[in-house]
Design a protein around this motif. Sequence first.
Motif, PDB file in Angstrom:
ATOM      1  N   MET A 253     -51.469 -69.692 -46.522  1.00 29.89           N
ATOM      2  CA  MET A 253     -50.484 -69.058 -47.396  1.00 29.89           C
ATOM      3  C   MET A 253     -50.376 -69.808 -48.711  1.00 29.89           C
ATOM      4  N   ALA A 257     -51.313 -68.414 -52.495  1.00 28.98           N
ATOM      5  CA  ALA A 257     -50.386 -68.381 -53.619  1.00 28.98           C
ATOM      6  C   ALA A 257     -50.810 -69.383 -54.683  1.00 28.98           C
ATOM      7  N   ASN A 322     -51.007 -55.685 -57.448  1.00 32.50           N
ATOM      8  CA  ASN A 322     -50.445 -55.414 -56.125  1.00 32.50           C
ATOM      9  C   ASN A 322     -51.463 -54.763 -55.189  1.00 32.50           C
ATOM     10  N   SER A 325     -53.984 -57.297 -54.137  1.00 30.81           N
ATOM     11  CA  SER A 325     -53.377 -58.278 -53.245  1.00 30.81           C
ATOM     12  C   SER A 325     -53.192 -57.695 -51.843  1.00 30.81           C
ATOM     13  N   GLN A 326     -52.858 -56.410 -51.751  1.00 27.01           N
ATOM     14  CA  GLN A 326     -52.754 -55.764 -50.435  1.00 27.01           C
ATOM     15  C   GLN A 326     -54.084 -55.863 -49.692  1.00 27.01           C
ATOM     16  N   THR A 329     -55.128 -59.547 -48.859  1.00 23.57           N
ATOM     17  CA  THR A 329     -54.299 -60.141 -47.797  1.00 23.57           C
ATOM     18  C   THR A 329     -54.748 -59.650 -46.426  1.00 23.57           C
ATOM     19  N   ARG A 333     -56.413 -62.241 -43.706  1.00 18.45           N
ATOM     20  CA  ARG A 333     -55.775 -62.438 -42.411  1.00 18.45           C
ATOM     21  C   ARG A 333     -56.698 -61.983 -41.278  1.00 18.45           C
TER      22      ARG A 333
ATOM     23  N   THR B 249     -46.694 -63.726 -38.037  1.00 17.67           N
ATOM     24  CA  THR B 249     -47.267 -64.255 -39.271  1.00 17.67           C
ATOM     25  C   THR B 249     -48.031 -63.163 -40.000  1.00 17.67           C
ATOM     26  N   THR B 250     -48.810 -62.378 -39.250  1.00 13.95           N
ATOM     27  CA  THR B 250     -49.548 -61.281 -39.871  1.00 13.95           C
ATOM     28  C   THR B 250     -48.565 -60.312 -40.528  1.00 13.95           C
ATOM     29  N   ASP B 252     -45.550 -60.974 -41.604  1.00 12.62           N
ATOM     30  CA  ASP B 252     -44.991 -61.626 -42.790  1.00 12.62           C
ATOM     31  C   ASP B 252     -45.951 -61.502 -43.967  1.00 12.62           C
ATOM     32  N   MET B 253     -47.234 -61.767 -43.697  1.00 15.92           N
ATOM     33  CA  MET B 253     -48.209 -61.722 -44.789  1.00 15.92           C
ATOM     34  C   MET B 253     -48.304 -60.309 -45.355  1.00 15.92           C
ATOM     35  N   GLN B 254     -48.267 -59.298 -44.470  1.00 15.05           N
ATOM     36  CA  GLN B 254     -48.338 -57.921 -44.945  1.00 15.05           C
ATOM     37  C   GLN B 254     -47.138 -57.596 -45.821  1.00 15.05           C
ATOM     38  N   MET B 256     -45.349 -59.725 -47.430  1.00 12.18           N
ATOM     39  CA  MET B 256     -45.441 -60.513 -48.659  1.00 12.18           C
ATOM     40  C   MET B 256     -46.411 -59.889 -49.649  1.00 12.18           C
ATOM     41  N   ALA B 257     -47.310 -59.042 -49.181  1.00 15.16           N
ATOM     42  CA  ALA B 257     -48.233 -58.364 -50.088  1.00 15.16           C
ATOM     43  C   ALA B 257     -47.789 -56.915 -50.293  1.00 15.16           C
ATOM     44  N   ALA B 258     -46.486 -56.664 -50.161  1.00 15.01           N
ATOM     45  CA  ALA B 258     -45.923 -55.342 -50.450  1.00 15.01           C
ATOM     46  C   ALA B 258     -46.500 -54.234 -49.577  1.00 15.01           C
ATOM     47  N   MET B 259     -46.577 -54.499 -48.280  1.00 16.54           N
ATOM     48  CA  MET B 259     -46.998 -53.438 -47.359  1.00 16.54           C
ATOM     49  C   MET B 259     -45.984 -53.355 -46.228  1.00 16.54           C
ATOM     50  N   SER B 325     -44.566 -66.701 -57.376  1.00 16.52           N
ATOM     51  CA  SER B 325     -45.186 -66.497 -56.070  1.00 16.52           C
ATOM     52  C   SER B 325     -45.390 -67.826 -55.344  1.00 16.52           C
ATOM     53  N   THR B 329     -43.523 -68.259 -51.835  1.00 20.94           N
ATOM     54  CA  THR B 329     -44.358 -68.456 -50.647  1.00 20.94           C
ATOM     55  C   THR B 329     -43.937 -69.699 -49.871  1.00 20.94           C
ATOM     56  N   PRO B 419     -45.037 -59.766 -55.068  1.00 18.66           N
ATOM     57  CA  PRO B 419     -44.968 -58.513 -55.824  1.00 18.66           C
ATOM     58  C   PRO B 419     -43.596 -58.239 -56.453  1.00 18.66           C
TER      59      PRO B 419
END
Lengths: 443, 443
Positions: A253, A257, A322, A325-326, A329, A333, B249-250, B252-254, B256-259, B325, B329, B419
């Motif tokens: 992470m 970043a 964005n 980054s989607q 990410t 992962r 964690t996965t 969270d990462m999603q 954090m990338a606006a998904m 970011s 993060t 984002p």
Amino acid sequence: MDIKEINALLHQKKYKEVHQLTLDSNPVDLAELLNELEKEERGLCFRLLEKDKAAEVFSYMDNDIRKALLKTLSSQNVAELFEEMYVDDAVDFLEDMPSNVITNLLDNVDMKTRNQINQLLHYSKDSAGSIMTVEFIELYPTMSVKQALDKIRRVGIDSETVYTCYVVEKRKCLGIVTAKDLMIHDPETKIESLMKKEFIYAHTHDDREDIANKLRKYGLIAIPVLDAEGCIVGIVTFDDAIDVLTDETTEDMQKMAAMMANDKPYLSTSVLQHAYNRIGWLLILMLSATITGSIISRYEHAFEVLPILVSFIPMLMDTGGNCGSQSSTLVIRGLAIDEIKFKDIWKVLFKEFRVSLVVGCALALANGLRIFFIYKDLSLAIVVAVSLMATIVIAKIIGCCLPILAKKLKLDPAIMAAPLITTIVDTCSIMVYFSIATIIFKI
Amino acid sequence: MDIKEINALLHQKKYKEVHQLTLDSNPVDLAELLNELEKEERGLCFRLLEKDKAAEVFSYMDNDIRKALLKTLSSQNVAELFEEMYVDDAVDFLEDMPSNVITNLLDNVDMKTRNQINQLLHYSKDSAGSIMTVEFIELYPTMSVKQALDKIRRVGIDSETVYTCYVVEKRKCLGIVTAKDLMIHDPETKIESLMKKEFIYAHTHDDREDIANKLRKYGLIAIPVLDAEGCIVGIVTFDDAIDVLTDETTEDMQKMAAMMANDKPYLSTSVLQHAYNRIGWLLILMLSATITGSIISRYEHAFEVLPILVSFIPMLMDTGGNCGSQSSTLVIRGLAIDEIKFKDIWKVLFKEFRVSLVVGCALALANGLRIFFIYKDLSLAIVVAVSLMATIVIAKIIGCCLPILAKKLKLDPAIMAAPLITTIVDTCSIMVYFSIATIIFKI
């Protein structure tokens, strides 16, 4: 038991009560408490712990605090501490220290422990060797269940490390026997007939993240670590694997970043260290962003004619960033947890292309209509919508490809994350935008 | 054993050989192999597995493939499968299905298993109750070690679930006994005298991430789950906890990338689902970015006079986004692994403020000098450097505060990531930039 209570008891010199309180406390909680105490009280409280408890508590404390604490202990106390500690915990603590300090610390430690520690210190920090423990139960094929149980009783190391036993002949690992097998079989049964010959193992130089992932994938309590000759030299237990997975995710992470990885907790990292970890990438990315700036300057004539063009730059840049980054990410992962492999690159690429078409159409339509109704200008709406569409497709393609290629090139995919992708996509999207604008508006 | 070999054997109708091959294979590897086989071969191969192995393999297979596979099995086979499976694995699979499908599937399953499954299905998907297993070893205080070992032999569930036994009286959990205790003590010792009365536990409605973190923190193999009355209803084992930590964690990462969070593997998620998960946030962020755009339009006169101003927008926006970011993060991750708590907000804020001053000075100096030497314009250099400095301070402050505040408001801190922070910081930085520019250049 809380910090106020302990402080009060220490100041009233009620050491017996403190000792009594620590007896029933969990070592993890005690370590947290010691982390929070002031220096003097900490030393006092630590010396009140029982020897084996002290060693366990020590292995859970923060690094900086441990270093300070050691200075307040006599060399005899230090020696006892390291002898009581599990070897892997001791190595974990010593790993970052200069070798002369290590030599000093281990000066009075008994020969066996010192040799074990030194042996483990030789493995590189990211290898299986560095996180394994050399304390495990070795059985022989000719032993009976009763003899095996006797050995466990005699060796008496901690629970997790006795739940899988390793059957060894001439140091080679022949198979494994679980504690459950020992518990449910007749005491006279031979180990040979119980052992499982197919088992999952690792090598000393394997990456510690790979080992942890193996343990996770197969749901194992422990995994044996073999050297180049197939001899068992240690085991990695699930609790260390969980710590490795947590640390590696945190590092991922941080890299994603645009920071250098740092395994110290946030609050105990100094301001200068924090700044140092962040400045490098920020500088690189800032200077790269000036490329986008210089592309914009090339189109000065365009926005002198049509200043409104400038106001869509943030929207294009942000959306491109964005979208990229989607994709990056998800791929980073997926690579980290072994869901995506290099051979999947075409599948991923095709999927992201189709996703980008769907997402692109939706966003371009929404924005095109919005612009058309606000500015009553069809050309402008088309320019922005088409640029947006192109930006999204480019962003998703770049975002999914770069991490996979990085992995193939043995680079860390986590570097190919939002910040770098954004900078690359920005340049592309600004170029596309102004090219389309100059064509359609015939500037 | 690889997929080509199995396919060949199946086509030659060498079923015995296939059966033989599967006997020694690890169920996780078998599940991977079945995931890759074609539908027909998969059904065939699955029916060749031994009953208990089939149940274990099934629990490791991909969800979509399992659903398809079930349709090819007779209702008798389905019933046997669910009876052999561990209850928590069965629940994990059934959780997402409509209730009429579940009723159909469980139609022929024996009463005891059906009741256990239905009981667990009542817990919400994110609770400890939903990931626990009801299979564990219950001992009574008056039992001897010998009687305890007899019970383990009789009940015979899988290894991890027997390594910690729970001492129960009138359904209340009095303490725990480890398998190691049972192995190393005299057969006549009373459980009462062995049990540890201080132990870590969880409640059925606790969040599954909190449980997993507890297991990680204390390095436990299993944790007992108690209901409101303190009665033990199940246990959560370390392997499920690792899976929860990985999934969370996965997710969270999603986020954090606006998904939107999605627990399906990347490759088996459809294009439309991928697009659906991503469009929402992209639309919100895109429309928010138009605010920045409209601020730029307000300063049209400024860049009509001085078009070069526009070319620094990408650099300012990107650097602000990256700085924000970085901070968000670190804080989001710190919150997730319990390193940062709400009470630390002032410490974090003060630390980030100082870091932003160091980072800001370095970047502003680098960029100011660069601009001064390229454009030979001191005012321009000062405008950009000061704006950059201000942007970095604002970005770091916003980046560290929003996740902590989100946590306090019981929102997911992961939403307050790059984002969203970028979009907010963009608006601020553009405002600051043009304000300073208009003042210094007296536009």
